[in-house]
Write a protein that holds these residues in place. Structure first.
Motif, PDB file in Angstrom:
ATOM      1  N   VAL A   1     -26.785  76.372  10.972  1.00  0.00           N
ATOM      2  CA  VAL A   1     -25.576  75.688  11.440  1.00  0.00           C
ATOM      3  C   VAL A   1     -24.941  74.888  10.294  1.00  0.00           C
ATOM      4  O   VAL A   1     -23.717  74.862  10.150  1.00  0.00           O
ATOM      5  CB  VAL A   1     -25.898  74.774  12.631  1.00  0.00           C
ATOM      6  CG1 VAL A   1     -24.650  74.006  13.072  1.00  0.00           C
ATOM      7  CG2 VAL A   1     -26.448  75.598  13.792  1.00  0.00           C
ATOM      8  N   ALA A   2     -25.762  74.251   9.477  1.00  0.00           N
ATOM      9  CA  ALA A   2     -25.242  73.514   8.321  1.00  0.00           C
ATOM     10  C   ALA A   2     -24.444  74.453   7.419  1.00  0.00           C
ATOM     11  O   ALA A   2     -23.391  74.084   6.884  1.00  0.00           O
ATOM     12  CB  ALA A   2     -26.379  72.860   7.545  1.00  0.00           C
ATOM     13  N   GLY A   3     -24.938  75.679   7.250  1.00  0.00           N
ATOM     14  CA  GLY A   3     -24.215  76.663   6.448  1.00  0.00           C
ATOM     15  C   GLY A   3     -22.876  77.022   7.065  1.00  0.00           C
ATOM     16  O   GLY A   3     -21.869  77.175   6.357  1.00  0.00           O
ATOM     17  N   ARG A   4     -22.834  77.146   8.393  1.00  0.00           N
ATOM     18  CA  ARG A   4     -21.575  77.449   9.079  1.00  0.00           C
ATOM     19  C   ARG A   4     -20.556  76.328   8.846  1.00  0.00           C
ATOM     20  O   ARG A   4     -19.378  76.582   8.580  1.00  0.00           O
ATOM     21  CB  ARG A   4     -21.820  77.608  10.580  1.00  0.00           C
ATOM     22  CG  ARG A   4     -22.759  78.743  10.957  1.00  0.00           C
ATOM     23  CD  ARG A   4     -22.037  80.061  11.037  1.00  0.00           C
ATOM     24  NE  ARG A   4     -22.920  81.091  11.544  1.00  0.00           N
ATOM     25  CZ  ARG A   4     -23.673  81.897  10.798  1.00  0.00           C
ATOM     26  NH1 ARG A   4     -23.619  81.802   9.481  1.00  0.00           N
ATOM     27  NH2 ARG A   4     -24.455  82.807  11.344  1.00  0.00           N
ATOM     28  N   LEU A   5     -20.995  75.079   8.978  1.00  0.00           N
ATOM     29  CA  LEU A   5     -20.080  73.957   8.806  1.00  0.00           C
ATOM     30  C   LEU A   5     -19.617  73.835   7.356  1.00  0.00           C
ATOM     31  O   LEU A   5     -18.440  73.549   7.089  1.00  0.00           O
ATOM     32  CB  LEU A   5     -20.742  72.657   9.254  1.00  0.00           C
ATOM     33  CG  LEU A   5     -21.151  72.541  10.722  1.00  0.00           C
ATOM     34  CD1 LEU A   5     -21.651  71.138  11.022  1.00  0.00           C
ATOM     35  CD2 LEU A   5     -20.012  72.903  11.652  1.00  0.00           C
ATOM     36  N   ALA A   6     -20.550  74.029   6.410  1.00  0.00           N
ATOM     37  CA  ALA A   6     -20.175  73.958   4.993  1.00  0.00           C
ATOM     38  C   ALA A   6     -19.117  74.996   4.664  1.00  0.00           C
ATOM     39  O   ALA A   6     -18.157  74.722   3.917  1.00  0.00           O
ATOM     40  CB  ALA A   6     -21.415  74.149   4.119  1.00  0.00           C
ATOM     41  N   ASP A   7     -19.254  76.198   5.217  1.00  0.00           N
ATOM     42  CA  ASP A   7     -18.263  77.253   4.976  1.00  0.00           C
ATOM     43  C   ASP A   7     -16.924  76.919   5.628  1.00  0.00           C
ATOM     44  O   ASP A   7     -15.861  77.111   5.027  1.00  0.00           O
ATOM     45  CB  ASP A   7     -18.766  78.589   5.524  1.00  0.00           C
ATOM     46  CG  ASP A   7     -19.908  79.166   4.698  1.00  0.00           C
ATOM     47  OD1 ASP A   7     -20.086  78.727   3.544  1.00  0.00           O
ATOM     48  OD2 ASP A   7     -20.623  80.045   5.214  1.00  0.00           O
ATOM     49  N   GLN A   8     -16.963  76.428   6.869  1.00  0.00           N
ATOM     50  CA  GLN A   8     -15.720  76.181   7.602  1.00  0.00           C
ATOM     51  C   GLN A   8     -14.935  75.004   7.038  1.00  0.00           C
ATOM     52  O   GLN A   8     -13.707  75.083   6.880  1.00  0.00           O
ATOM     53  CB  GLN A   8     -16.014  75.912   9.081  1.00  0.00           C
ATOM     54  CG  GLN A   8     -14.744  75.617   9.877  1.00  0.00           C
ATOM     55  CD  GLN A   8     -15.016  75.409  11.357  1.00  0.00           C
ATOM     56  OE1 GLN A   8     -16.132  75.639  11.833  1.00  0.00           O
ATOM     57  NE2 GLN A   8     -14.001  74.984  12.104  1.00  0.00           N
TER      58      GLN A   8
END
Length: 453
Positions: free
Chosen positions: A245-252
């Motif tokens: 999820v942290a990766g999703r937020l960092a990308d978004q």
């Protein structure tokens, strides 16, 4: 069993749940296996009879970019040579090592190491083994992922299909099941384990979607939304999923991100970064606030006391602000060329595939197509309607497009009357013995003309 009882062996591997399981198994066998993180060589080396690391100080190994699975393969290779008494091993050990190359390729791709030099060679031959004569467990995993026996296996299959199922066990349950799958010679047991891991992965995906939605809602309602870094905590989040999820937020949001599962005290956290921001260095700057931490530039794990979380947010954001004095740079998508839809042929795909394996630091080419018109209405597909499927037309040429993870952008896609520009990677879709070229969308802009930096 790689050493006599009582021998102290250090092997560089990933410090995850699987590594802990292996350390316990080694201890049961009478060995002391000291597990070290492969991303960095520590300043103080552990005491050991044997130390295995590609970047050992004073060593002369020519390539230091191996991940833990690559190091384990090289160790096994040397043991087989020692047992055989020559560089040429017995036929039985040769088959074992060929299977080991396939297993090493799984780890190299899943660990997102740069696919050049020795990594590239090992992955290329490992993928070939998965196609021609996969180990029993890998064959079962390929089957449950819908990859037919004998069909080509590429690095993207591993990264987006096999690896998530292998990781799901460690995130939600016991990673020992993965070890059983990859070591069993019983085809029926392998199928049962692969099916269980597939179920675990579906559970992980549902949990991930729920946490992503909650984290986005929490962030956008937070007074800390405008900070140059994201630090969020919740006792509702599963600690095994927060890294994804942290990766999703960092990308978004284009910001380095730390998520914390505050179910206990101390709490477990996981972080993902953006290009140009070394996450492990940022945590080192917050060392006095953390109980423990480890990782590398792109990803970290840590433990923090509950009463320290707010202070960690302030310190971490201050470090990011100092690192980006003029603000966090906007996310950038690098494109290789502008390509009309008329150029999307099987011949082009064949030429692109010659550059396999693709992965970290050898990405698959991305192209731009402008002046497209949506044909019909886009459809939201997949679990949770996370993805978009639509058809685009350009100068009489039409093709299907699939936009993974963009299900919530359908209205944006149609906001200019269906005119759009897309950044994409072409791919072949096979369905009911029919083959067609389609495009996998990396991003899009509404309107007939692309706005480029």
């Amino acid at each position: 069993q790689i050493a006599h009882e009582g021998t102290n062996v250090v092997v560089t591997v990933d410090c995850g749940i699987t590594a802990i399981d292996e350390a316990l198994e080694a201890r049961r066998l009478g060995m002391e296996l000291i597990v070290t993180d492969h991303h960095e060589m520590k300043a103080e080396l552990p005491a050991a009879d044997v130390l295995v690391h590609p970047r050992l100080p004073g060593g002369d190994y020519p390539f230091g970019g191996l991940s833990g699975s690559g190091v384990a393969l090289k160790l096994a290779w040397e043991v087989c040579k020692q047992v055989s008494g020559s560089d040429k091993v017995s036929p039985r050990l040769r088959e074992f090592l060929l299977d080991a190359v396939a297993h090493a390729a799984l780890g190299l791709i899943a660990d997102v190491v740069p696919l050049h030099d020795e990594n590239r060679i090992l992955v290329k031959h490992g993928l070939s083994r998965m196609r021609t004569a996969p180990p029993v467990g890998v064959a079962a995993l390929l089957e449950v992922c819908g990859i037919e026996a004998g069909k080509p296996v590429c690095a993207e299959h591993v990264a987006f299909k096999l690896a998530p199922r292998l990781n799901a066990a460690g995130r939600l349950g016991c990673a020992r099941l993965v070890v059983e799958l990859l070591t069993t010679t019983d085809a029926r047991k392998a199928k049962e384990l692969a099916a269980y891991l597939d179920g675990q992965n579906r559970e992980r995906q549902a949990l991930e979607r729920k946490i992503v939605a909650h984290a986005r809602e929490t962030l956008e309602a937070s007074p800390h939304f405008d900070l140059p870094a994201i630090v969020l905590a919740s006792d509702e989040w599963h600690p095994g999923v927060i890294g994804i999820v942290a990766g999703r937020l960092a990308d978004q949001y284009g910001k380095p991100t730390l998520l914390i599962s505050s179910r206990g005290d101390p709490s477990s956290g996981s972080g993902r970064s953006i290009p140009g921001f070394a996450l492990h260095s940022a945590l080192s700057a917050c060392d006095d606030l953390l109980i423990s931490h480890g990782g590398h530039a792109a990803a970290v794990g840590f433990r923090v006391a509950l009463h320290r979380i707010d202070e960690l947010r302030e310190r971490f954001a201050a470090h990011a602000a100092k690192h980006f004095p003029v603000g966090v740079p906007a996310p950038r998508l690098v494109l290789d060329a502008e390509l009309p839809l008329s150029s999307l042929t099987f011949g082009l795909l064949k030429e692109i595939d010659r550059l396999e394996p693709y992965g970290a630091e050898n990405r698959r080419p991305k192209f731009l197509a402008g002046g497209l018109q949506i044909v019909g209405e886009p459809k939201r597909i997949g679990g949770g309607e996370r993805h978009l499927s639509f058809r685009v037309k350009q100068a009489g040429n039409a093709t299907r497009a699939i936009a993974f993870g963009m299900g919530d952008r359908a209205e944006e896609l149609m906001s200019a009357g269906g005119q759009c520009c897309v950044a994409f990677t072409p791919r072949i879709n096979e369905w009911n013995d029919m083959r067609s070229v389609e495009i996998e969308v990396a991003d899009f802009q509404a309107g007939a003309t692309a706005r480029l930096i």
